[in-house]
Design an enzyme around this catalytic site. Structure first.
Site, mmCIF file in Angstrom:
data_model
loop_
_atom_site.group_PDB
_atom_site.id
_atom_site.type_symbol
_atom_site.label_atom_id
_atom_site.label_comp_id
_atom_site.label_asym_id
_atom_site.label_seq_id
_atom_site.Cartn_x
_atom_site.Cartn_y
_atom_site.Cartn_z
ATOM 1 C CB ALA A 171 23.058 22.925 70.354
ATOM 2 C CG ASP A 172 28.262 23.106 69.025
ATOM 3 O OD1 ASP A 172 28.624 23.385 69.710
ATOM 4 O OD2 ASP A 172 28.990 21.947 69.476
ATOM 5 C CG LEU A 173 26.146 22.613 63.189
ATOM 6 C CD1 LEU A 173 24.885 21.600 63.109
ATOM 7 C CD2 LEU A 173 28.152 22.994 62.542
ATOM 8 N N GLY A 195 27.400 28.526 65.170
ATOM 9 C CA GLY A 195 28.185 29.315 64.974
ATOM 10 C C GLY A 195 27.397 30.326 63.895
#
Length: 391
Positions: free
Chosen positions: A171-173, A176
């Site tokens: 989710a973070d990646l 980004g």
């Protein structure tokens, strides 16, 4: 200037992973990325581990993963001096990246209106957990929470009763990645309009944005997809299969490929239950059992060679160390070498893009906290003096 964004300055106020990953992607494209960190400890990911490396075992490999090609300055955003410095940097920047909770940047004295007062051409990337508005817009968001809330965990795992998180902080990646391409689009638009704009994404949006056929299965087909282990939700045979000494993956996307696999395994491809993908999927459990009985006769190396010769997509399941030792990985530039001031020569996972005709990028190591205070201040003063002379 080196790289497509060699004339772009990015002011990175973000921390942890989503924002830093977006900034790193822009740095990989040549942008000058100035990472702003609190003097007391810096980006919290500097303390995330294990593993930690270095003589004092105090350098986080987590931090190393998301902060190459950046300059670090230590700034207390709550101090008058810190806010003044940020104002000066905003005037000289093309992009500002932040992933504070909704309202935090406003309370620090930098609402969007103020930022565009300082620099009308500034592109602002704002990454939140669940969006900046809506009934739950103010919620804090971390990767695993977002994986669950956005439905990804319900699709992952051996069965619907055992939801799993994806092993990477996906989710973070993804947030980004989406953020970085939004920034590039806004920079392109700025060439026409002369003004910057706000680009917004969230962990929720990033995961929902890659539901793909799982999303339309529900929105159009009325079916709720569930976790199915290591086999595809719509195609058969497509997944991981046991052979004599472990597992291999086989992906059969059409009936022609199926006939090749069936011939190798001694299965009649025209059996009514297996003749088309619709029938194969309806009888998937029986199909897997038949295939694994045949695959048990030989080891992985045998089957990967045979499937490769037949032109059927197949592959091993590699551990991370095997991936980075694999010559194919190295041939694609997916490892980069940098000179770290403490660790010496180290290898980092590299950028996933290559541009024909460009020389190999010279990558800088992830910075120490406040390592570039003097350099950035000298550059800032030089930029301001040049602007003053132009007036």
């Amino acid at each position: 200037m080196q790289g497509a964004l060699g004339d772009i300055v990015v002011l990175d106020l973000s921390r942890a992973l989503a924002g830093p990953h977006a900034a790193q992607m822009l740095g990989d494209l040549g942008a000058r990325v100035i990472k702003v960190e609190h003097p007391a400890g810096g980006d919290e990911s500097r303390g995330w581990g294990p593993p930690f490396v270095g003589p004092g075992h105090d350098i986080s490999t987590y931090f190393l993963a998301a902060n190459r090609n950046k300059r670090s300055i230590a700034v207390d955003l709550k101090s008058a001096e810190g806010r003044t410095l940020i104002e000066r940097l905003v005037r000289q920047s093309d992009v500002l990246i932040e992933n504070f909770r909704t309202g935090v940047l406003d309370r620090l004295g930098f609402p969007v209106e103020r930022l565009h007062e300082l620099n009308p051409r500034l592109v602002i990337l704002s990454i939140t957990g669940f969006g900046h508005d809506g009934p739950e817009g103010g919620r804090p968001g971390y990767d695993q929470i977002a994986q669950g809330e956005a439905g990804l965990m319900s699709l992952t795992g051996p069965s619907p009763d055992e939801p799993y998180r994806v092993g990477a902080s996906i989710a973070d990646l993804l947030a980004g990645i989406h953020g970085a391409y939004g920034v590039v689009a806004a920079l392109y638009e700025r060439e026409r309009t002369g003004r910057g704009k706000v680009v917004r994404t969230s962990l929720l949006a990033a995961v929902t944005g890659v539901h793909s056929y799982h999303g339309t299965a529900w929105t159009v087909g009325g079916q709720v997809p569930r976790a199915g282990g290591n086999h595809h939700a719509s195609i058969a045979p497509y997944g991981a299969f046991r052979c004599a000494d472990g597992m291999i993956q086989i992906a059969v996307a059409n009936d022609g490929q199926w006939r090749k696999v069936a011939a190798l395994l001694g299965i009649d491809p025209d059996t009514a239950e297996y003749a088309t993908n619709r029938e194969r999927f309806a009888h998937r459990d029986e199909l897997i059992a038949d295939m694994e009985r045949a695959l048990a006769r030989h080891d992985r190396a045998h089957w990967l060679a045979a499937l490769g010769e037949a032109g059927v997509p197949a592959g091993a399941i590699r551990s991370i160390d095997e991936v980075y030792a694999w010559e194919q990985t190295r041939s694609q530039g997916l490892l980069v070498e940098v000179e770290h001031p403490v660790l010496g020569t180290i290898e980092l996972p590299g950028p996933p893009l290559r541009f024909d005709g460009d020389p190999p990028m010279r990558h800088a190591p992830p910075p120490g906290l406040g390592e570039h205070d003097d350099e950035v201040l000298a550059w800032l003063q030089e930029q301001e003096q040049e602007q003053e002379q132009e007036r």
